[in-house]
Design an enzyme around this catalytic site. Sequence first.
Site, PDB file in Angstrom:
ATOM      1  N   HIS A 174       0.843  -1.200   0.000  1.00  8.33           N
ATOM      2  CA  HIS A 174       0.000   0.000   0.000  1.00  8.33           C
ATOM      3  C   HIS A 174       0.871   1.240   0.000  1.00  8.33           C
ATOM      4  O   HIS A 174       1.842   1.347   0.765  1.00  8.33           O
ATOM      5  CB  HIS A 174      -0.906   0.011   1.232  1.00  8.33           C
ATOM      6  CG  HIS A 174      -1.729   1.259   1.361  1.00  8.33           C
ATOM      7  ND1 HIS A 174      -2.786   1.533   0.526  1.00  8.33           N
ATOM      8  CD2 HIS A 174      -1.617   2.328   2.195  1.00  8.33           C
ATOM      9  CE1 HIS A 174      -3.315   2.702   0.851  1.00  8.33           C
ATOM     10  NE2 HIS A 174      -2.629   3.202   1.865  1.00  8.33           N
ATOM     11  N   SER A 175       0.551   2.214  -0.865  1.00 14.24           N
ATOM     12  CA  SER A 175       1.222   3.505  -0.935  1.00 14.24           C
ATOM     13  C   SER A 175       2.711   3.298  -1.241  1.00 14.24           C
ATOM     14  O   SER A 175       3.054   2.722  -2.269  1.00 14.24           O
ATOM     15  CB  SER A 175       0.981   4.269   0.371  1.00 14.24           C
ATOM     16  OG  SER A 175       1.251   5.640   0.230  1.00 14.24           O
ATOM     17  N   PHE A 176       3.607   3.740  -0.390  1.00 10.51           N
ATOM     18  CA  PHE A 176       5.034   3.464  -0.571  1.00 10.51           C
ATOM     19  C   PHE A 176       5.268   1.968  -0.768  1.00 10.51           C
ATOM     20  O   PHE A 176       6.085   1.540  -1.600  1.00 10.51           O
ATOM     21  CB  PHE A 176       5.785   3.983   0.658  1.00 10.51           C
ATOM     22  CG  PHE A 176       7.190   3.479   0.815  1.00 10.51           C
ATOM     23  CD1 PHE A 176       8.188   3.857  -0.076  1.00 10.51           C
ATOM     24  CD2 PHE A 176       7.524   2.651   1.872  1.00 10.51           C
ATOM     25  CE1 PHE A 176       9.496   3.402   0.093  1.00 10.51           C
ATOM     26  CE2 PHE A 176       8.826   2.193   2.044  1.00 10.51           C
ATOM     27  CZ  PHE A 176       9.814   2.568   1.147  1.00 10.51           C
TER      28      PHE A 176
END
Length: 252
Positions: free
Chosen positions: A90-92
């Site tokens: 998720h995300s990074f």
Amino acid sequence: MSASPFVRPNPCEDPALRVVGFHHAGGSAAVYYPMGREFPPSWELALLDLPGRGKRFAQEPLEDMEQVVDRAVRDLEPFLDGSPLALFGHSFGALVALETGRALQRMGFTPQWLGVSGRVPPNFTRITRLSELDDEELLRTMVDMGGTPGRITEVPEFVARFLRVARADLRAAESYRPDPGRPPMSCPLTVFGGTEDAWAPLPAMAGWQNESLHACRRRVLPGGHFYFLGPALKGFTRDLIAEIRTVTAVPR
């Protein structure tokens, strides 16, 4: 022998599938820990703590994506002779999952599935550089996103440690410049996103199609950047499991 950097909430000997989770910037394996309760008995959830947090809190955090991916690949080496792998971030963590998957593919060990969430595709240029914000503004921004508990501000030592780790992750993500000529992944790819996620707007997510030879599947859920946390986590986990079962040959 050093201790494993993985947190395994539902240990399984010789699992039919091992799903590896990569955390967001400033996060740790703990964010995904409750997901293990929803996993099929024959699957295992393996959550990686990057240096600077969780099981590796005493280690220096990494500020370069190439170093992050190299570390992740080395951490995964004990798993490469065993059960098939699926990667999720998720995300990074989405970038880490993608580039780790690419590195494994170059080694001849292509994951069964890749899931990315809450992150614009690699070819999307983001103007805002969070790593350059001052401490107060960065902390406020991270708390407002929803993945950082507001009570962290009550303990100055925790704030200092969190900001140090978050800045390192953000610098790695913001300096990330993928080679535009690299080959796409040869495994199925699913993109997850929140309807109100200003950091990963849904129209921009279509660019993920360039990262896989397969048709890119999308799952949109209600909420902001951390749409899957809290009461929504159980349903999200079931969606993730259903998605993997839909696009792979992993036994039920």
